[in-house]
Write a protein that holds these residues in place. Structure first.
Motif, PDB file in Angstrom:
ATOM      1  N   PRO A 246       0.807  -1.228   0.000  1.00 55.41           N
ATOM      2  CA  PRO A 246       0.000   0.000   0.000  1.00 55.41           C
ATOM      3  C   PRO A 246       0.839   1.276   0.000  1.00 55.41           C
ATOM      4  O   PRO A 246       0.385   2.308  -0.498  1.00 55.41           O
ATOM      5  CB  PRO A 246      -0.852  -0.120   1.274  1.00 55.41           C
TER       6      PRO A 246
ATOM      7  N   SER B  57      -3.259  -4.111  -2.103  1.00 50.81           N
ATOM      8  CA  SER B  57      -3.635  -5.319  -1.369  1.00 50.81           C
ATOM      9  C   SER B  57      -3.764  -6.485  -2.333  1.00 50.81           C
ATOM     10  O   SER B  57      -3.900  -6.301  -3.551  1.00 50.81           O
ATOM     11  CB  SER B  57      -4.957  -5.119  -0.622  1.00 50.81           C
TER      12      SER B  57
ATOM     13  N   HIS C  93      -3.476 -11.063   6.942  1.00 51.42           N
ATOM     14  CA  HIS C  93      -3.527 -11.300   5.493  1.00 51.42           C
ATOM     15  C   HIS C  93      -4.212 -12.618   5.135  1.00 51.42           C
ATOM     16  O   HIS C  93      -4.487 -12.867   3.957  1.00 51.42           O
ATOM     17  CB  HIS C  93      -2.109 -11.315   4.913  1.00 51.42           C
TER      18      HIS C  93
ATOM     19  N   GLU D  44      -7.309 -12.748   2.702  1.00 48.89           N
ATOM     20  CA  GLU D  44      -6.933 -12.374   1.330  1.00 48.89           C
ATOM     21  C   GLU D  44      -6.135 -13.483   0.648  1.00 48.89           C
ATOM     22  O   GLU D  44      -6.317 -13.743  -0.542  1.00 48.89           O
ATOM     23  CB  GLU D  44      -6.075 -11.117   1.328  1.00 48.89           C
TER      24      GLU D  44
END
Length: 140
Positions: A48, A63, A86, A89
């Motif tokens: 980011p 991301s 994380h 994701e």
């Protein structure tokens, strides 16, 4: 993971996403990524702090959710303490292999990935292992 299996996965891989990619050439998150790119892999940088910039011919995204391409290997340059953040994701991305760089281990994260059928290599440098597997041992 055995060398034969690791070599097979690296030979089949085309795209490597790098979580924590960095633009500073002195940082491992840059020079390892650069090495992989120089070996012919498509490197998708994720960080980011640098979102919107370009690294290795690709736009940096903020991301893993923003990645538009399938990922064969996810190379992780994040502290162990950040890994569980994380996890959703990573599971949604479904890479063929998650590689935790040297010094990065998290038993809970690794177990969750393995339970989801995603193999994990932990606490090893992808660049060092790639060189070892494809170039052979270096002379002393």
């Amino acid at each position: 993971m055995e060398d034969l299996e690791l070599k097979r996965l690296l030979q089949q891989a085309k795209t490597i996403a790098v979580l924590g990619a960095h633009r500073d050439p002195s940082r491992p998150a840059h020079y390892v990524s650069r090495y992989l790119w120089e070996q012919g892999y498509r490197v998708l940088p994720v960080n980011p702090r640098f979102a919107g910039e370009e690294l290795f011919g690709e736009r940096v995204v903020g991301s893993l959710r923003e990645l538009q391409s399938p990922v064969d290997i996810l190379d992780v340059f994040r502290p162990s303490s950040a890994l569980m953040d994380h996890l959703p994701e990573v599971l949604a991305l479904g890479p063929g292999l998650v590689w935790l760089q040297l010094g990065i281990r998290h038993p809970g994260f690794e177990k969750a990935l393995e339970e989801a059928g995603i193999p994990v290599v932990a606490d090893r440098c992808l660049m060092v292992e790639h060189k070892r597997l494809f170039r052979g041992p270096l002379p002393l």
